[in-house]
Scaffold this active site. Structure first.
Site, PDB file in Angstrom:
ATOM      1  N   HIS A   1      20.184  51.937  22.224  1.00 14.25           N
ATOM      2  CA  HIS A   1      20.622  52.108  20.843  1.00 14.25           C
ATOM      3  C   HIS A   1      20.965  53.559  20.546  1.00 14.25           C
ATOM      4  CE1 HIS A   1      20.799  51.476  16.514  1.00 14.25           C
ATOM      5  NE2 HIS A   1      20.094  52.608  16.390  1.00 14.25           N
TER       6      HIS A   1
ATOM      7  N   GLY B   1      58.193  37.984  24.392  1.00 13.15           N
ATOM      8  CA  GLY B   1      56.942  37.505  24.988  1.00 13.15           C
ATOM      9  C   GLY B   1      55.735  38.249  24.430  1.00 13.15           C
TER      10      GLY B   1
ATOM     11  N   MET C   1      46.943  36.083  37.461  1.00 16.28           N
ATOM     12  CA  MET C   1      47.644  37.180  38.153  1.00 16.28           C
ATOM     13  C   MET C   1      46.971  38.485  37.762  1.00 16.28           C
ATOM     14  SD  MET C   1      51.634  36.211  38.152  1.00 16.28           S
ATOM     15  CE  MET C   1      52.314  35.132  39.394  1.00 16.28           C
TER      16      MET C   1
ATOM     17  N   ASP D   1      48.572  37.335  43.908  1.00 19.62           N
ATOM     18  CA  ASP D   1      49.503  36.717  42.943  1.00 19.62           C
ATOM     19  C   ASP D   1      50.328  35.603  43.577  1.00 19.62           C
ATOM     20  OD1 ASP D   1      48.657  38.502  41.023  1.00 19.62           O
ATOM     21  OD2 ASP D   1      50.623  39.420  40.668  1.00 19.62           O
TER      22      ASP D   1
ATOM     23  N   GLY E   1      52.704  38.066  25.467  1.00 21.08           N
ATOM     24  CA  GLY E   1      51.621  37.973  26.459  1.00 21.08           C
ATOM     25  C   GLY E   1      50.997  39.344  26.646  1.00 21.08           C
TER      26      GLY E   1
HETATM   27  P1  FAD Z   1      51.341  43.074  44.413  1.00 24.50           P
HETATM   28  O1  FAD Z   1      50.526  44.093  43.718  1.00 24.50           O
HETATM   29  O2  FAD Z   1      52.599  42.627  43.766  1.00 24.50           O
HETATM   30  O3  FAD Z   1      51.625  43.655  45.855  1.00 24.50           O
HETATM   31  C1  FAD Z   1      52.442  43.025  46.772  1.00 24.50           C
HETATM   32  C2  FAD Z   1      53.089  44.076  47.636  1.00 24.50           C
HETATM   33  O4  FAD Z   1      53.730  43.433  48.720  1.00 24.50           O
HETATM   34  C3  FAD Z   1      54.166  44.898  46.935  1.00 24.50           C
HETATM   35  O5  FAD Z   1      53.888  46.273  47.029  1.00 24.50           O
HETATM   36  C4  FAD Z   1      55.452  44.562  47.681  1.00 24.50           C
HETATM   37  O6  FAD Z   1      56.314  45.678  47.834  1.00 24.50           O
HETATM   38  C5  FAD Z   1      54.917  44.122  49.025  1.00 24.50           C
HETATM   39  N1  FAD Z   1      55.786  43.195  49.749  1.00 24.50           N
HETATM   40  C6  FAD Z   1      56.332  42.042  49.292  1.00 24.50           C
HETATM   41  N2  FAD Z   1      57.009  41.418  50.268  1.00 24.50           N
HETATM   42  C7  FAD Z   1      56.896  42.194  51.361  1.00 24.50           C
HETATM   43  C8  FAD Z   1      57.375  42.090  52.691  1.00 24.50           C
HETATM   44  N3  FAD Z   1      58.091  41.050  53.095  1.00 24.50           N
HETATM   45  N4  FAD Z   1      57.086  43.102  53.558  1.00 24.50           N
HETATM   46  C9  FAD Z   1      56.360  44.185  53.178  1.00 24.50           C
HETATM   47  N5  FAD Z   1      55.863  44.307  51.931  1.00 24.50           N
HETATM   48  C10 FAD Z   1      56.131  43.336  51.048  1.00 24.50           C
HETATM   49  N6  FAD Z   1      46.211  43.274  36.534  1.00 24.50           N
HETATM   50  C11 FAD Z   1      44.957  43.635  36.175  1.00 24.50           C
HETATM   51  O7  FAD Z   1      43.981  43.083  36.706  1.00 24.50           O
HETATM   52  N7  FAD Z   1      44.743  44.606  35.251  1.00 24.50           N
HETATM   53  C12 FAD Z   1      45.764  45.233  34.616  1.00 24.50           C
HETATM   54  O8  FAD Z   1      45.531  46.103  33.774  1.00 24.50           O
HETATM   55  C13 FAD Z   1      47.094  44.865  34.955  1.00 24.50           C
HETATM   56  N8  FAD Z   1      48.141  45.462  34.365  1.00 24.50           N
HETATM   57  C14 FAD Z   1      49.413  45.117  34.741  1.00 24.50           C
HETATM   58  C15 FAD Z   1      50.478  45.738  34.089  1.00 24.50           C
HETATM   59  C16 FAD Z   1      51.762  45.416  34.442  1.00 24.50           C
HETATM   60  C17 FAD Z   1      52.912  46.104  33.748  1.00 24.50           C
HETATM   61  C18 FAD Z   1      52.002  44.463  35.469  1.00 24.50           C
HETATM   62  C19 FAD Z   1      53.414  44.130  35.883  1.00 24.50           C
HETATM   63  C20 FAD Z   1      50.957  43.833  36.105  1.00 24.50           C
HETATM   64  C21 FAD Z   1      49.643  44.145  35.736  1.00 24.50           C
HETATM   65  N9  FAD Z   1      48.542  43.522  36.326  1.00 24.50           N
HETATM   66  C22 FAD Z   1      47.278  43.862  35.948  1.00 24.50           C
HETATM   67  C23 FAD Z   1      48.713  42.495  37.366  1.00 24.50           C
HETATM   68  C24 FAD Z   1      48.493  43.096  38.776  1.00 24.50           C
HETATM   69  O9  FAD Z   1      49.403  44.145  38.960  1.00 24.50           O
HETATM   70  C25 FAD Z   1      48.690  42.028  39.839  1.00 24.50           C
HETATM   71  O10 FAD Z   1      47.873  40.913  39.580  1.00 24.50           O
HETATM   72  C26 FAD Z   1      48.331  42.589  41.216  1.00 24.50           C
HETATM   73  O11 FAD Z   1      49.116  43.709  41.517  1.00 24.50           O
HETATM   74  C27 FAD Z   1      48.512  41.512  42.293  1.00 24.50           C
HETATM   75  O12 FAD Z   1      48.225  42.058  43.550  1.00 24.50           O
HETATM   76  P2  FAD Z   1      48.934  41.505  44.897  1.00 24.50           P
HETATM   77  O13 FAD Z   1      48.436  42.384  45.972  1.00 24.50           O
HETATM   78  O14 FAD Z   1      48.755  40.052  44.996  1.00 24.50           O
HETATM   79  O15 FAD Z   1      50.489  41.744  44.660  1.00 24.50           O
HETATM   80  P1  NAD Z   2      52.260  36.261  30.104  1.00 27.01           P
HETATM   81  O1  NAD Z   2      52.304  34.956  30.777  1.00 27.01           O
HETATM   82  O2  NAD Z   2      50.960  36.907  29.801  1.00 27.01           O
HETATM   83  O3  NAD Z   2      53.037  36.160  28.695  1.00 27.01           O
HETATM   84  C1  NAD Z   2      54.357  35.750  28.599  1.00 27.01           C
HETATM   85  C2  NAD Z   2      54.631  35.331  27.165  1.00 27.01           C
HETATM   86  O4  NAD Z   2      56.014  35.105  27.020  1.00 27.01           O
HETATM   87  C3  NAD Z   2      53.932  34.041  26.766  1.00 27.01           C
HETATM   88  O5  NAD Z   2      53.289  34.223  25.530  1.00 27.01           O
HETATM   89  C4  NAD Z   2      55.058  33.024  26.685  1.00 27.01           C
HETATM   90  O6  NAD Z   2      54.837  32.006  25.730  1.00 27.01           O
HETATM   91  C5  NAD Z   2      56.220  33.924  26.249  1.00 27.01           C
HETATM   92  N1  NAD Z   2      57.545  33.409  26.585  1.00 27.01           N
HETATM   93  C6  NAD Z   2      57.929  32.806  27.747  1.00 27.01           C
HETATM   94  N2  NAD Z   2      59.248  32.515  27.682  1.00 27.01           N
HETATM   95  C7  NAD Z   2      59.690  32.973  26.474  1.00 27.01           C
HETATM   96  C8  NAD Z   2      60.962  32.993  25.825  1.00 27.01           C
HETATM   97  N3  NAD Z   2      62.038  32.503  26.436  1.00 27.01           N
HETATM   98  N4  NAD Z   2      61.067  33.525  24.597  1.00 27.01           N
HETATM   99  C9  NAD Z   2      59.966  34.046  23.985  1.00 27.01           C
HETATM  100  N5  NAD Z   2      58.743  34.053  24.546  1.00 27.01           N
HETATM  101  C10 NAD Z   2      58.614  33.529  25.773  1.00 27.01           C
HETATM  102  O7  NAD Z   2      53.192  37.206  30.993  1.00 27.01           O
HETATM  103  P2  NAD Z   2      53.386  38.778  30.978  1.00 27.01           P
HETATM  104  O8  NAD Z   2      52.912  39.378  29.712  1.00 27.01           O
HETATM  105  O9  NAD Z   2      54.786  38.991  31.414  1.00 27.01           O
HETATM  106  O10 NAD Z   2      52.413  39.232  32.144  1.00 27.01           O
HETATM  107  C11 NAD Z   2      52.596  38.764  33.491  1.00 27.01           C
HETATM  108  C12 NAD Z   2      51.315  38.787  34.261  1.00 27.01           C
HETATM  109  O11 NAD Z   2      50.874  40.113  34.468  1.00 27.01           O
HETATM  110  C13 NAD Z   2      50.222  38.049  33.539  1.00 27.01           C
HETATM  111  O12 NAD Z   2      49.878  36.936  34.332  1.00 27.01           O
HETATM  112  C14 NAD Z   2      49.075  38.983  33.452  1.00 27.01           C
HETATM  113  O13 NAD Z   2      47.914  38.411  33.987  1.00 27.01           O
HETATM  114  C15 NAD Z   2      49.475  40.180  34.309  1.00 27.01           C
HETATM  115  N6  NAD Z   2      49.127  41.390  33.539  1.00 27.01           N
HETATM  116  C16 NAD Z   2      47.803  41.656  33.322  1.00 27.01           C
HETATM  117  C17 NAD Z   2      47.440  42.739  32.544  1.00 27.01           C
HETATM  118  C18 NAD Z   2      46.000  42.996  32.299  1.00 27.01           C
HETATM  119  O14 NAD Z   2      45.171  42.409  32.969  1.00 27.01           O
HETATM  120  N7  NAD Z   2      45.645  43.879  31.363  1.00 27.01           N
HETATM  121  C19 NAD Z   2      48.411  43.554  31.981  1.00 27.01           C
HETATM  122  C20 NAD Z   2      49.732  43.244  32.208  1.00 27.01           C
HETATM  123  C21 NAD Z   2      50.073  42.159  32.994  1.00 27.01           C
END
Ligand code: FAD
Ligand code: NAD
Length: 470
Positions: free
Chosen positions: A449, A184, A323, A317, A186
């Protein structure tokens, strides 16, 4: 019902904890239920924060190894100390999640550790974290679902978080793999792929599509792939991974060309599966309470973030859309304000998206492809960082700023940046878009600047072909 809450939030991520704080500020008696044992959700614990901590550390390493000499700084014996690097990352996470717990107390929110389940409208049960003891039942006027998302699995590629990892495992590998395959291209694939490449792994990104970062502007996609390739990241595009076999000696991936042809294999030490995330509602009891979900598991909401069931709301999310943590936080604020009888809305056209590679990538509004498809007449202004004096001083001049404006009104419709600190630079354009501003507005604002933001001004001027420095 005197002990009843006005609001019980299920999930303590950026959506949930921010909604809880805003609700408490507005005088609502609020509880926040979180099952992972720490507040901050995916973002703080296994997402935004740990990934940015490692991106920063690994960037310093790469600068010391490859860029310092160019600045006339001789260093020798530079090497990564992974244990210290990981320890620093964990400390950053710990401090920030602890900070949120403090905010809960400060705002007199009941932080309840455990897994929440909707028993009925107005009733949430919470199972203790250790699974022992009796569940407690909370009575509440409103329930807010903020349960977030989880990694999308890839059939045939079983994640063990050791050799075949999700983003969570990739944030804590105990040693640098010699070879890594990232499935991926992404945001996660490019960010975490960059971390491990900088730390010394030979990284191959395998992507189904013929471009990286789906949804981004086409010119950005091409530029980014070229820059990352130049940095040493390998790309295998238009390729479908069909299976993975883990053995002591490594993981063998099986792949097929997307458009037909012979299958092939790739043997690597570590595989990162990064093909997207899906909504998380396991054990929540939402369906049983009558909450509708799409066939992909997202919870649809109306303009007030209310689900089809009165008194049950959802944000973040789990409702779909971008997301992103800041989108989730903004939904938390607006949703709490609406529950408290105020009005509010979110401008989904002005939510920035940032990828924290080096250079960074940032985007807001429409891409050229979207404008063409919608038949909107637009003008485009571009400015390369090679022509920006600050970028030259910094020896950091890969990339460009592109501003798209309405051909008739000059209103800014989108901005796409590849370049140094793109994530900070985009904010100026987000603000201008929120105020309905034009490219001319940006071009006439005085920019300090020498500064990287001058590139934004020059791109805006160039919408009418009048950039000064190219
Ligand atoms: P979450 O952060 O997933 O929080 C949901 C919480 O609910 C969790 O802690 C879970 O344990 C809890 N929960 C679930 N079900 C229950 C239940 N039944 N009872 C009690 N608790 C429960 N976004 C950015 O904007 N910038 C970034 O740089 C960025 N980097 C990322 C890097 C990675 C590796 C990943 C995986 C994601 C990244 N994201 C980034 C995306 C971002 O993390 C999510 O969009 C964000 O956390 C969503 O917030 P949320 O509160 O909706 O969900
Ligand atoms: P993504 O949707 O950004 O990218 C997934 C990629 O995997 C796509 O390019 C898709 O075409 C490819 N893909 C899907 N199925 C595949 C397959 N079978 N084989 C090969 N390629 C395949 O998803 P992600 O990178 O996993 O990130 C998940 C979410 O987390 C995103 O929605 C992103 O918004 C959020 N996130 C945000 C940040 C940030 O804001 N800096 C950082 C990390 C994650």
């Amino acid at each position: 019902m005197s002990d009843a809450y006005d609001l019980v939030v299920i999930g303590g991520g950026p959506a949930g904890y921010v909604a809880a704080i805003r609700a408490a500020q507005l005088g609502m008696k609020t509880a926040c239920v979180e099952g992972r044992g720490k507040l901050g959700g995916t973002c703080l614990n296994v997402g935004c924060i740990p990934s940015k901590a490692l991106l920063q550390s690994s960037h310093h390493l790469e600068m010391a190894e490859k860029e310092f000499a160019h600045h006339g700084i001789q260093v020798s014996g530079v090497k990564a100390d992974l244990k210290t690097m990981m320890g620093r990352k964990e400390k950053v996470v710990e401090d920030l999640t602890g900070g949120i717990e403090f905010l809960m107390k400060k705002n007199k929110i009941d932080y309840i550790k455990g897994w929440g389940k909707i028993e009925a409208v107005g009733k949430v049960s919470v199972k203790p974290l250790d699974g022992k003891g009796k569940a407690q039942t909370l009575e509440t006027a409103n329930i807010l679902i903020a349960t977030g998302s989880e990694v999308t699995p890839l059939p045939g590629v079983e994640i063990d978080e050791k050799q075949i990892v999700s983003s969570t495992g990739a944030l804590s590998l105990p040693k640098v793999p010699k070879t890594m395959a990232v499935i991926g291209a992404g945001v996660i694939g490019l960010e975490l792929g960059s971390v491990w490449r900088r730390l010394g792994a030979e990284v191959t990104v395998i992507e189904f599509l013929d471009f990286v970062l789906p949804g981004m502007d086409g010119e950005v996609q091409k530029n980014v792939q070229r820059i990352l390739k130049k940095q040493g990241m390998n790309f295998k595009m238009k390729t479908k991974v069909t299976g993975a076999k883990a053995a002591k000696t490594g993981v063998t991936l099986t792949m097929e060309p997307r458009d037909g042809g012979d299958a092939e294999t790739l043997k690597v030490d570590t595989v990162l599966v990064a093909i997207g995330r899906r909504p998380f509602t396991d054990g929540l009891g939402a369906k049983e309470a009558g909450v509708e979900m799409t066939d992909r598991g997202f919870i649809p909401v109306d303009a007030d973030f209310q689900t089809n069931v009165e008194g049950i709301y959802a944000i973040g999310d789990v409702i779909g859309g971008a997301m992103l943590a800041h989108k989730a936080e903004d939904e938390g604020v607006v949703c709490a304000e609406i529950m408290a009888g105020q009005t509010g809305h979110i401008d989904y056209d002005a939510i920035p998206g940032i990828v924290y590679t080096h250079p960074e990538i940032a985007s807001v509004g429409k891409t050229e492809e979207q404008l063409k498809e919608a038949g909107v007449a637009y003008k485009s202004g571009k400015f390369p960082f090679t022509a920006n004096s600050r970028a030259r001083c910094n020896a950091d001049s890969d990339g460009f700023v592109k501003i798209l404006a309405d051909a008739a009104t000059d209103k800014v419709l989108g901005c796409h940046i590849v370049g140094p600190q793109a994530g900070d630079l985009i904010q100026e354009v987000v603000n201008v878009m929120e105020f309905g501003g034009s490219a001319e507005d940006i071009g006439r604002i005085c920019h300090g600047h020498p500064g990287l933001p001058e590139s934004v001004k020059e791109a805006a001027l160039n919408v009418d072909g009048r950039a000064i420095h190219i």
